[in-house]
Design a protein around this motif. Sequence first.
Motif, PDB file in Angstrom:
ATOM      1  N   ASN A  85       1.002  -9.465 -10.912  1.00 33.91           N
ATOM      2  CA  ASN A  85       1.046  -8.016 -11.028  1.00 33.91           C
ATOM      3  C   ASN A  85       1.550  -7.413  -9.723  1.00 33.91           C
ATOM      4  O   ASN A  85       1.297  -7.957  -8.633  1.00 33.91           O
ATOM      5  CB  ASN A  85      -0.333  -7.456 -11.356  1.00 33.91           C
ATOM      6  N   PRO A  86       2.241  -6.268  -9.796  1.00 29.53           N
ATOM      7  CA  PRO A  86       2.730  -5.640  -8.547  1.00 29.53           C
ATOM      8  C   PRO A  86       1.561  -5.277  -7.637  1.00 29.53           C
ATOM      9  O   PRO A  86       0.500  -4.851  -8.091  1.00 29.53           O
ATOM     10  CB  PRO A  86       3.451  -4.383  -9.054  1.00 29.53           C
ATOM     11  N   VAL A  87       1.778  -5.468  -6.335  1.00 28.89           N
ATOM     12  CA  VAL A  87       0.738  -5.151  -5.365  1.00 28.89           C
ATOM     13  C   VAL A  87       0.760  -3.654  -5.082  1.00 28.89           C
ATOM     14  O   VAL A  87       1.816  -3.104  -4.717  1.00 28.89           O
ATOM     15  CB  VAL A  87       0.954  -5.939  -4.060  1.00 28.89           C
ATOM     16  N   PRO A  88      -0.369  -2.946  -5.265  1.00 29.89           N
ATOM     17  CA  PRO A  88      -0.370  -1.502  -5.023  1.00 29.89           C
ATOM     18  C   PRO A  88      -0.275  -1.197  -3.532  1.00 29.89           C
ATOM     19  O   PRO A  88      -0.405  -2.070  -2.675  1.00 29.89           O
ATOM     20  CB  PRO A  88      -1.721  -1.061  -5.594  1.00 29.89           C
ATOM     21  N   ILE A  89      -0.059   0.092  -3.261  1.00 27.40           N
ATOM     22  CA  ILE A  89       0.043   0.535  -1.862  1.00 27.40           C
ATOM     23  C   ILE A  89      -1.343   0.453  -1.221  1.00 27.40           C
ATOM     24  O   ILE A  89      -2.346   0.818  -1.818  1.00 27.40           O
ATOM     25  CB  ILE A  89       0.588   1.970  -1.795  1.00 27.40           C
ATOM     26  N   GLY A  90      -1.380  -0.007   0.009  1.00 35.20           N
ATOM     27  CA  GLY A  90      -2.632  -0.096   0.725  1.00 35.20           C
ATOM     28  C   GLY A  90      -2.635  -1.270   1.679  1.00 35.20           C
ATOM     29  O   GLY A  90      -1.618  -1.937   1.886  1.00 35.20           O
ATOM     30  N   THR A  91      -3.779  -1.530   2.268  1.00 34.88           N
ATOM     31  CA  THR A  91      -3.924  -2.637   3.207  1.00 34.88           C
ATOM     32  C   THR A  91      -5.017  -3.575   2.700  1.00 34.88           C
ATOM     33  O   THR A  91      -5.888  -3.165   1.908  1.00 34.88           O
ATOM     34  CB  THR A  91      -4.322  -2.138   4.602  1.00 34.88           C
ATOM     35  N   PRO A  92      -4.987  -4.837   3.139  1.00 32.13           N
ATOM     36  CA  PRO A  92      -6.051  -5.754   2.719  1.00 32.13           C
ATOM     37  C   PRO A  92      -7.451  -5.240   3.040  1.00 32.13           C
ATOM     38  O   PRO A  92      -8.382  -5.440   2.265  1.00 32.13           O
ATOM     39  CB  PRO A  92      -5.728  -7.033   3.499  1.00 32.13           C
ATOM     40  N   ALA A  93      -7.581  -4.538   4.173  1.00 29.23           N
ATOM     41  CA  ALA A  93      -8.908  -4.014   4.533  1.00 29.23           C
ATOM     42  C   ALA A  93      -9.376  -2.970   3.520  1.00 29.23           C
ATOM     43  O   ALA A  93     -10.550  -2.934   3.134  1.00 29.23           O
ATOM     44  CB  ALA A  93      -8.869  -3.418   5.949  1.00 29.23           C
ATOM     45  N   SER A  94      -8.449  -2.101   3.069  1.00 23.16           N
ATOM     46  CA  SER A  94      -8.841  -1.080   2.090  1.00 23.16           C
ATOM     47  C   SER A  94      -9.162  -1.715   0.743  1.00 23.16           C
ATOM     48  O   SER A  94     -10.075  -1.289   0.039  1.00 23.16           O
ATOM     49  CB  SER A  94      -7.726  -0.040   1.952  1.00 23.16           C
TER      50      SER A  94
ATOM     51  N   LEU B 256      -5.682 -11.287  -3.359  1.00 20.28           N
ATOM     52  CA  LEU B 256      -5.153 -12.610  -3.693  1.00 20.28           C
ATOM     53  C   LEU B 256      -3.664 -12.530  -4.012  1.00 20.28           C
ATOM     54  O   LEU B 256      -2.872 -13.360  -3.536  1.00 20.28           O
ATOM     55  CB  LEU B 256      -5.926 -13.190  -4.878  1.00 20.28           C
ATOM     56  N   ASN B 257      -3.266 -11.534  -4.805  1.00 17.92           N
ATOM     57  CA  ASN B 257      -1.846 -11.403  -5.154  1.00 17.92           C
ATOM     58  C   ASN B 257      -0.998 -11.179  -3.908  1.00 17.92           C
ATOM     59  O   ASN B 257       0.122 -11.713  -3.788  1.00 17.92           O
ATOM     60  CB  ASN B 257      -1.656 -10.249  -6.138  1.00 17.92           C
TER      61      ASN B 257
ATOM     62  N   PHE C 277      -7.291 -18.287  -6.874  1.00 23.02           N
ATOM     63  CA  PHE C 277      -8.122 -17.865  -7.994  1.00 23.02           C
ATOM     64  C   PHE C 277      -9.270 -17.019  -7.471  1.00 23.02           C
ATOM     65  O   PHE C 277      -9.777 -17.261  -6.378  1.00 23.02           O
ATOM     66  CB  PHE C 277      -8.688 -19.072  -8.747  1.00 23.02           C
ATOM     67  N   VAL C 278      -9.692 -16.072  -8.263  1.00 20.17           N
ATOM     68  CA  VAL C 278     -10.903 -15.308  -7.996  1.00 20.17           C
ATOM     69  C   VAL C 278     -11.974 -15.813  -8.950  1.00 20.17           C
ATOM     70  O   VAL C 278     -11.832 -15.695 -10.170  1.00 20.17           O
ATOM     71  CB  VAL C 278     -10.674 -13.795  -8.207  1.00 20.17           C
ATOM     72  N   THR C 279     -13.004 -16.405  -8.409  1.00 20.94           N
ATOM     73  CA  THR C 279     -14.037 -17.008  -9.250  1.00 20.94           C
ATOM     74  C   THR C 279     -15.412 -16.604  -8.733  1.00 20.94           C
ATOM     75  O   THR C 279     -15.557 -16.167  -7.593  1.00 20.94           O
ATOM     76  CB  THR C 279     -13.940 -18.544  -9.251  1.00 20.94           C
TER      77      THR C 279
ATOM     78  N   GLY D 107     -13.484  -3.721  -3.148  1.00 16.58           N
ATOM     79  CA  GLY D 107     -13.859  -4.890  -3.943  1.00 16.58           C
ATOM     80  C   GLY D 107     -12.728  -5.383  -4.832  1.00 16.58           C
ATOM     81  O   GLY D 107     -12.973  -6.066  -5.842  1.00 16.58           O
ATOM     82  N   ASN D 108     -11.487  -5.044  -4.489  1.00 13.43           N
ATOM     83  CA  ASN D 108     -10.325  -5.413  -5.293  1.00 13.43           C
ATOM     84  C   ASN D 108      -9.810  -6.771  -4.824  1.00 13.43           C
ATOM     85  O   ASN D 108      -8.783  -6.876  -4.146  1.00 13.43           O
ATOM     86  CB  ASN D 108      -9.236  -4.338  -5.161  1.00 13.43           C
ATOM     87  N   TYR D 109     -10.521  -7.818  -5.173  1.00 16.54           N
ATOM     88  CA  TYR D 109     -10.199  -9.158  -4.675  1.00 16.54           C
ATOM     89  C   TYR D 109      -8.909  -9.706  -5.295  1.00 16.54           C
ATOM     90  O   TYR D 109      -8.181 -10.466  -4.658  1.00 16.54           O
ATOM     91  CB  TYR D 109     -11.354 -10.114  -4.946  1.00 16.54           C
ATOM     92  N   GLN D 110      -8.623  -9.338  -6.541  1.00 12.98           N
ATOM     93  CA  GLN D 110      -7.426  -9.858  -7.184  1.00 12.98           C
ATOM     94  C   GLN D 110      -6.165  -9.347  -6.485  1.00 12.98           C
ATOM     95  O   GLN D 110      -5.191 -10.082  -6.317  1.00 12.98           O
ATOM     96  CB  GLN D 110      -7.408  -9.442  -8.658  1.00 12.98           C
TER      97      GLN D 110
END
Length: 777
Positions: free
Chosen positions: A32-41, A52-53, A7-9, A46-49
């Motif tokens: 939701n589908p995970v977009p292209i990119g890396t966790p660092a990006s 998490l996905n 969860f993001v809270t 600030g895309n925490y969701q």
Amino acid sequence: MAHRAGFVTSSLNELKTQLTNYLARSEQAPLNPVPIGTPASWLAQGNYQTILNHWLETGFQDWDFLYQGEQVSKLSLPTYPFDLKPYTLGLSQTQTEDPIACTLSVPKWRTQPVSTDSSTTAPDSTSHCVVLCDLPDFEVAGAITQSLSSSHYAPEQQLNDYATQLLNIVQPLAKTRQPTLLQLVIGNTQTEPLANLNSCLHGLLKTASIEHPMLRTQLLLVDPTLTIDALQTVLSDNRNAPDSVIAYQNSTRTVLDYQPLCDASAVSPWQPDGVYLITGGLGGIGRHFIAELAALSFATTVIVTGRRAADDVQVQTQLRNLKQGQVKLVYRPLDVAQKMNTLLLVRDIVREFGTLHGVIHAAGIVQDTLLCNKTPTSFAQVLAPKVTGVVALDEATADLPLRFFTCFAGLSGVQGAASQCDYATANAFLDSYMQQRYIRVGLGERHGLSASIDWPFWQDGGMQRNAQFTHTDTAMPTNSGIDAFYRALQQPQTLVQYIPTEPVIEQQNASAIAAPAAQFASEAALDAALTEQLSTMVAALLGVQPDTLDGDTDLGEFGADSIAFITFINQLNSRYQLELSPSVLFMHSTLNSLRTHIIAEYGDMLIATNNESQTSSTAPETEQAPVNASNDEAIAIVGISAAFPEASNLDEFWHNLNTGKDCVTRHDWPQPANHQLSWPGEINWLGRLRRDTEFDPLFFNIAPAECERIQLQESLLMMHVWQCIENAGYDPKSLAGTSTGLFIGCQSGYHEGLITSPAFAPNRMSYFLDLHGPSEG
């Protein structure tokens, strides 16, 4: 990992809500589908969701992206509390269980002709005092007669005058410790006697009788048009009656009783887009009702008031934790005892939000002190939030179409409470005021339900128990309190009592546990043992020689405080298997008086009969444990934080020990101004604490300007007290309002002049954490 949930809270309460909703769903929503990119990006955006996905789908092989290239130290998370205690979801640890319904009772006047009880029959030596209120002055034969008076018209000012005058009358009577009857007679014109606001003085009287059993009190409500002869007869008839609150209604004598409310149906006062005002809303009980509103399926607005400034760190933290669901939470600083400020606040609420649908008056303070030590100033300070506050709120909302106006009182207003005569009076005033408001609603002068709820202690929140006094009742869980709230709204006054279902203990076993063992062959032996042991125990606690204690001198005069009293009684109970309460020292405050009381009350059980004497004489003698060897005083160390030379934490210290590192290093002292002087070589070595930890003054509510004065020792103290509590597995802010003590060993006159007084450092932290226990350095 077979199953993952995340969860993001933004707050603890939001996390609890999401966990509860997660468990309630029969099937989980697709990701939701995970977009292209890396966790660092994603982290940089600030895309925490999305992060998490990604973790929910595949997990992370490498967590270093969270640190963004920085070196971070690991935090040791203690597992001690979690190993021993399960934590369930909800507002409290019992919230997920079905609530145990509380017993609700309402006041009932019962017709009762005058009857006498041998236990209340006043002996000829009993002193008699009569206090008149709202009645003409007259003299009562054989009694000291006094009158309460006030030049004020406002009810809250009248009560303050009457209460402080009554306090000044009761205090010298209590100090005599002689059998005394005090009858307070109030002229009453209300059809419902409890709607007479001055009837709340019974809270003070009942507390006086609890603390001083030799002082028996009565409150009588009578027709102010009665003749002097009739009043004399009423006083004489009731002198030996056991009843404590009596009202004459149409010449009929009635006594106050409380009957169970069996058919109380629950009523929900909330509505969509409702606007509600909660005074003292950041207190324990207020927070529960904010959470209750947040759990609703529709939006509401809650205006919370408190005495702290809006930008106070604690206020901001609490507001962040409470914001959840569809509730709009607004904080307004307010001293509810300031009537004009309260009026302006209500006006501003109506102007900003359009209306106001309900009021919960939960503000209040306590200042636990024995009745004989109360002062008019402290008494008035405790009365103000509840008494002046409810009057101000009622007058400010008189023309508003409220759905409800609820006051949160306490059982002390009905039963009295040791050390809380002022708080009991204030709670009783809330009861009386809601009785009066209930009548005014019927006359069309007010709107909405009027309810004063006399709460017991809550498990989580509310006023805390006084550790000096025993409490046989069980604290009420949050969910039971919420349930009682909905069932009590339709009554002007409701007593809430929580009686949990507990397993029945066999009477034989219970008696065997409770009964003190016969330890002495005769009363003379018991008297001699008590004379020696009582002096030895008290002397050890006070750090004096036993022969310096006078058996007829009040223990308070020797410097004994509440902690010493509690420890003393606990040692007595352990040594002789008694069940004494610390409150016994109210009446028996000298060693000789206490010794006499123990012999009179427990002598039959402590002194062996002939058969018991013979049995005990044949048994081998066992060595008595020393007085101070009680297992009740065992100490558990559950948290630690420390810094040492060349070691900023315990891990580094342990590493230094393992490697044998010498942490005392050479130090070059500044050269003296006088060049002819120099430091001796043998003192150029120093075990010095590192200065690698940055002190955040704003975290501790310290202004930057004041921070310039704070040096290493004081800043380290504050940080390590906080870290020590966290290391024990507790949230330091959760200790606010508790009787937690803070004891510091510190030195003044340190070479950098870091602390001016040994007492200053612990007092600062006790104030910051809002600890109500001892604070000594």
